[in-house]
Design a protein around this motif. Sequence first.
Motif, PDB file in Angstrom:
ATOM      1  N   ASP A  59       0.792  -1.229   0.000  1.00 16.08           N
ATOM      2  CA  ASP A  59       0.000   0.000   0.000  1.00 16.08           C
ATOM      3  C   ASP A  59       0.827   1.283   0.000  1.00 16.08           C
ATOM      4  N   GLN A  60       2.077   1.201  -0.417  1.00 13.67           N
ATOM      5  CA  GLN A  60       2.948   2.385  -0.556  1.00 13.67           C
ATOM      6  C   GLN A  60       3.061   3.193   0.737  1.00 13.67           C
ATOM      7  N   ASN A  61       3.017   2.521   1.849  1.00 18.97           N
ATOM      8  CA  ASN A  61       3.149   3.218   3.116  1.00 18.97           C
ATOM      9  C   ASN A  61       4.218   2.559   3.967  1.00 18.97           C
ATOM     10  N   GLY A  62       4.679   3.282   4.954  1.00 18.72           N
ATOM     11  CA  GLY A  62       5.752   2.774   5.787  1.00 18.72           C
ATOM     12  C   GLY A  62       5.327   1.604   6.659  1.00 18.72           C
ATOM     13  N   VAL A  63       6.332   0.878   7.140  1.00 16.02           N
ATOM     14  CA  VAL A  63       6.115  -0.182   8.123  1.00 16.02           C
ATOM     15  C   VAL A  63       6.871   0.230   9.384  1.00 16.02           C
ATOM     16  N   VAL A  64       6.152   0.319  10.478  1.00 14.49           N
ATOM     17  CA  VAL A  64       6.755   0.791  11.726  1.00 14.49           C
ATOM     18  C   VAL A  64       6.334  -0.154  12.840  1.00 14.49           C
ATOM     19  N   GLY A  65       7.239  -0.374  13.783  1.00 14.25           N
ATOM     20  CA  GLY A  65       6.875  -1.171  14.951  1.00 14.25           C
ATOM     21  C   GLY A  65       7.356  -2.598  14.866  1.00 14.25           C
ATOM     22  N   ILE A  74       3.259  10.717  17.850  1.00 12.72           N
ATOM     23  CA  ILE A  74       2.371  10.487  16.708  1.00 12.72           C
ATOM     24  C   ILE A  74       1.951   9.026  16.744  1.00 12.72           C
ATOM     25  N   ASP A  75       0.670   8.793  16.652  1.00 12.74           N
ATOM     26  CA  ASP A  75       0.163   7.423  16.710  1.00 12.74           C
ATOM     27  C   ASP A  75       0.302   6.781  15.336  1.00 12.74           C
ATOM     28  N   LEU A  76       1.225   5.833  15.226  1.00 18.91           N
ATOM     29  CA  LEU A  76       1.445   5.179  13.933  1.00 18.91           C
ATOM     30  C   LEU A  76       0.973   3.730  13.968  1.00 18.91           C
ATOM     31  N   SER A  77       0.008   3.426  14.818  1.00 27.22           N
ATOM     32  CA  SER A  77      -0.362   2.015  14.957  1.00 27.22           C
ATOM     33  C   SER A  77      -1.002   1.468  13.690  1.00 27.22           C
ATOM     34  N   SER A  78      -1.418   2.338  12.779  1.00 24.59           N
ATOM     35  CA  SER A  78      -1.944   1.795  11.520  1.00 24.59           C
ATOM     36  C   SER A  78      -0.813   1.358  10.597  1.00 24.59           C
ATOM     37  N   PHE A  79       0.422   1.650  10.963  1.00 27.04           N
ATOM     38  CA  PHE A  79       1.558   1.237  10.128  1.00 27.04           C
ATOM     39  C   PHE A  79       2.167  -0.083  10.598  1.00 27.04           C
ATOM     40  N   PHE A  80       1.512  -0.790  11.510  1.00 29.67           N
ATOM     41  CA  PHE A  80       2.057  -2.043  12.015  1.00 29.67           C
ATOM     42  C   PHE A  80       2.156  -3.097  10.921  1.00 29.67           C
ATOM     43  N   PHE A  81       3.025  -4.059  11.166  1.00 30.43           N
ATOM     44  CA  PHE A  81       3.240  -5.130  10.193  1.00 30.43           C
ATOM     45  C   PHE A  81       1.985  -5.970  10.002  1.00 30.43           C
ATOM     46  N   SER A  82       1.198  -6.116  11.047  1.00 32.53           N
ATOM     47  CA  SER A  82       0.083  -7.071  11.000  1.00 32.53           C
ATOM     48  C   SER A  82      -0.921  -6.743   9.904  1.00 32.53           C
ATOM     49  N   ARG A  83      -0.882  -5.507   9.365  1.00 31.69           N
ATOM     50  CA  ARG A  83      -1.856  -5.183   8.326  1.00 31.69           C
ATOM     51  C   ARG A  83      -1.629  -5.993   7.057  1.00 31.69           C
ATOM     52  N   PHE A  84      -0.406  -6.473   6.842  1.00 29.09           N
ATOM     53  CA  PHE A  84      -0.156  -7.293   5.651  1.00 29.09           C
ATOM     54  C   PHE A  84      -0.867  -8.632   5.765  1.00 29.09           C
ATOM     55  N   TYR A  85      -0.913  -9.148   6.985  1.00 30.46           N
ATOM     56  CA  TYR A  85      -1.584 -10.432   7.208  1.00 30.46           C
ATOM     57  C   TYR A  85      -3.098 -10.255   7.169  1.00 30.46           C
ATOM     58  N   LEU A  86      -3.558  -9.185   7.798  1.00 36.61           N
ATOM     59  CA  LEU A  86      -5.006  -8.965   7.863  1.00 36.61           C
ATOM     60  C   LEU A  86      -5.558  -8.415   6.556  1.00 36.61           C
ATOM     61  N   GLY A  87      -4.664  -7.945   5.675  1.00 35.09           N
ATOM     62  CA  GLY A  87      -5.123  -7.424   4.389  1.00 35.09           C
ATOM     63  C   GLY A  87      -5.758  -6.057   4.471  1.00 35.09           C
ATOM     64  N   GLU A  88      -5.432  -5.292   5.519  1.00 38.17           N
ATOM     65  CA  GLU A  88      -6.009  -3.950   5.627  1.00 38.17           C
ATOM     66  C   GLU A  88      -5.090  -2.954   4.953  1.00 38.17           C
ATOM     67  N   LYS A  89      -5.482  -2.512   3.793  1.00 39.43           N
ATOM     68  CA  LYS A  89      -4.657  -1.540   3.084  1.00 39.43           C
ATOM     69  C   LYS A  89      -4.944  -0.146   3.624  1.00 39.43           C
ATOM     70  N   ILE A  90      -3.890   0.622   3.879  1.00 34.27           N
ATOM     71  CA  ILE A  90      -4.092   2.041   4.147  1.00 34.27           C
ATOM     72  C   ILE A  90      -3.394   2.786   3.022  1.00 34.27           C
ATOM     73  N   GLN A  91      -4.139   3.045   1.995  1.00 37.51           N
ATOM     74  CA  GLN A  91      -3.541   3.541   0.759  1.00 37.51           C
ATOM     75  C   GLN A  91      -3.141   5.006   0.871  1.00 37.51           C
ATOM     76  N   GLU A  92      -1.923   5.288   0.422  1.00 37.39           N
ATOM     77  CA  GLU A  92      -1.509   6.683   0.255  1.00 37.39           C
ATOM     78  C   GLU A  92      -1.684   7.020  -1.225  1.00 37.39           C
ATOM     79  N   HIS A  93      -2.507   8.041  -1.494  1.00 39.24           N
ATOM     80  CA  HIS A  93      -2.818   8.331  -2.896  1.00 39.24           C
ATOM     81  C   HIS A  93      -1.776   9.198  -3.558  1.00 39.24           C
ATOM     82  N   ILE A  94      -1.117  10.046  -2.760  1.00 40.38           N
ATOM     83  CA  ILE A  94      -0.200  10.993  -3.378  1.00 40.38           C
ATOM     84  C   ILE A  94       1.216  10.470  -3.260  1.00 40.38           C
ATOM     85  N   ILE A  95       1.635   9.710  -4.256  1.00 41.62           N
ATOM     86  CA  ILE A  95       3.010   9.209  -4.307  1.00 41.62           C
ATOM     87  C   ILE A  95       3.664   9.856  -5.519  1.00 41.62           C
ATOM     88  N   ILE A  96       4.751  10.536  -5.262  1.00 37.57           N
ATOM     89  CA  ILE A  96       5.428  11.193  -6.390  1.00 37.57           C
ATOM     90  C   ILE A  96       6.685  10.412  -6.721  1.00 37.57           C
TER      91      ILE A  96
END
Lengths: 333, 488
Positions: free
Chosen positions: B419-425, B466-488
């Motif tokens: 999902d073009q977003n960072g992985v933190v935690g 800053i709460d970055l809990s949506s950037f946890f690794f587990s989203r890859f397993y759960l399939g929860e994409k948090i899409q970043e639309h503006i990627i340059i």
Amino acid sequence: QLHIHLAQVPLPAERGCHRHATPEGKGPLQDLGENPVFQSLVLYFHSSSLTFSPPPRPIWDLSSDCSECPLVGLERKNILGEQSLHLVAAIWNGSTRSIHGLGGAVAPEGNQKKKTLLQFLAGYFYDVEYLREYLLQNQMLLLHKKNRSLAHISENYGPYITGAFFILHLGGAVRFQNKEWIRLNKRGQFPLEFLKFQKVPIEAVDASGCDINYEGLDNLLPLKELQSLSLQRCPYVDDWCLNRLYPLANSLQELSLAGCPRISERGLASLHHLQNLRRLDISDLPAVSNPGLTQILVEEMLPNCKVVGADWAQDLKLEPEDQPQDRANPVPT
Amino acid sequence: MFRRMLRLGWGRGQDLSVRRLSIRKRGSTLDWNGRVSEFKKKIRSILPGEDRNPLYDTSHLPPERCDVVIVGGGVLGLSVAYWLKKLEKRQGAIRVLVVERDHTYSQASTGLSVGGIRQQFSLPENIQLSLFSASFLRNINEHLAVVDDPPLDLKFNPLGYLLLASEKGAATMENNVKVQRQEGAKVCLMSPEQLRNKFPWINTEGVALASYGMENEGWFDPWCLLQGLRRKVQSMGVFFCQGEVTRFISSSSSMKNTSGEEVNLKRIYEVHVKMDHSLEYQPVECALVINAAGAWSGQIAELAGIGKGPLGTLQGTKLPVEPRKRYVYLWHCPQGPGLEAPLVSDSSGAYFRREGLGNNYIGGRSPTEEEEPDPKNLEVDHGFFQDKVWPPLAQRVPAFETLKVRSAWAGYYDYNTFDQNGVVGPHPLVMNMYFATGFSGHGLQQAPGVGRAVAEMVLEGHFQTIDLSSFFFSRFYLGEKIQEHIII
């Protein structure tokens, strides 16, 4: 310059490792001298830094590294300047040492060797180094304290009084619409009569020489009728601050930035928001790399504005030995 | 002299603890080598003093034990190291080792990036990270001040980003700007008419809406940030090592989760750091490993056994970060936009910005999935500029119809394919591996914020700033994409 920039880096690294190992000699050079591995490491860094420069960033700005740091109160090593000085000294060896211009130019080199006691001791004791770090932080804290947002005054008295109080507190001067300038008196106090001008807008602010910084601008930006702003010789006004002046775009007509040590051409570029500007003073900005070119570009960017300052001939400064000849030339013609 | 004699004499007593160059075999049965090394360990723990070795010089090796090993000495890794040292409770409480493969940073994404910073993202977390980073960079000489060293000159150009949207993207842009304003970013919307007045050199054909960052946006010198962090971190006592992480030694224990499935919990307790240009390696005992290897963090995760398992399970979920090659071109155009030109990003994805005062410009474009170049080397494809970058730029800025490409280079994105977003935690199974990677091109500008978040996670166990809990690794397993639309 890049070469030295890189080569400097590995040296302080070894401090951490040698902390327990060699209590008697802290200087990195001593350690390096004994240890062949470190010697090769340093050599490696030297060679790597030489080969490094081309691929990633093709343009290296050479000149902006020579600025002084008012915050720390230390002088940067002007490496390029030093080299050229050596060249000059080689040619002018002997009798011409006493030439006035040259003597002045050599002075910074002498200053580098002179150290304060704390600086000297910090080279030997870590505790002194920590103390100096603490003093440095304290200095910065004080600056932040001076520039904090005066929200409580703003609630009670409105933005104009807040702005006036803030500037007067820092030692500057303000002028309310159709009124006289209000300044500090000789004893460093200011009259509180202006408290009754709650509805009168401020039209001019003179903050020359004040310790105003990015956060302090918070108190000035609500002054929507501000026409003239002088930030001459403010040591903490930098490019980030200039980027913040756009809320004043509708009213600001005069802006003076002369002598600010931290303003560079990058910040001046962001003044394009201020389209009502009539007069802009950008003379004597040491961090601007090409004053002449910058002035031309700023004039292009703000067509209605008279840009004062930066003499275009400033770029064409000649070597000391050439100057007399050039001066002599106009006389016969 | 006397002291040296004394040391030599004392050293003889420690001879048993001499570590020689030998590869230890880890078989099921303890052989002679194994016994000897066990014995050495025992002796070492009994004998007083530090790891000093008069006969065999080990000063070029990393320390034998550390609290935190950071894999990757780029701007993200250094920022994590900085915040770990900054937020530690007592000075010198944590021993941090930064392992960097290439000290010249010739391939590192940090030095090769364009160095932009913007708040125009679609995700609130990204906007907050960028705002935090902007304030960090603004006060960089306070954060990264080293006594007696010259102040840093970040060369920040505060000219903002100008994003252009076509008819189709206008509604999304409006929504994004609403989010950005809520988070405190100073972004304004512009109509094509306003755009023409402000920047007469732009051809507004096909532009429905533009968003323009007024504050805290622009570009800076990434090399300066990197060197500043390095200098500061070194002065704070972080250990540096030029080498490569080749192996993780971990213990694993089998456990059952609530639904009765068996999972393997792993814990890394030793990292093997191979020295540069030699076979020599040093096992570093550690409590935590931070994976900040950027484009290569996928490989590091694989080394730790992440993604080795049946598909569809947590064990089999890979870290979806891979290197992607991006080209940057530098061209000269005498009639090009003047001093006020911001970083312009066209609706087609092509972007450019001014570089210096001499009418030079830097720009590029992200290729589509199909035309993705081979990321094995950093060679530049000049045809890509001719076919893909130049046409949209020349259409947008007519002055660019005549230009001359001066040079070009390529760099890596640590591209998160999910999902073009960072992985933190931390990783949920390899418990002591933390991530700070996968930012897909905006890692540099968010590094100060991410570093702080990871350090808080390590030291406090939760995010504070800053709460970055949506950037946890587990989203890859759960399939929860948090899409970043503006990627340059």
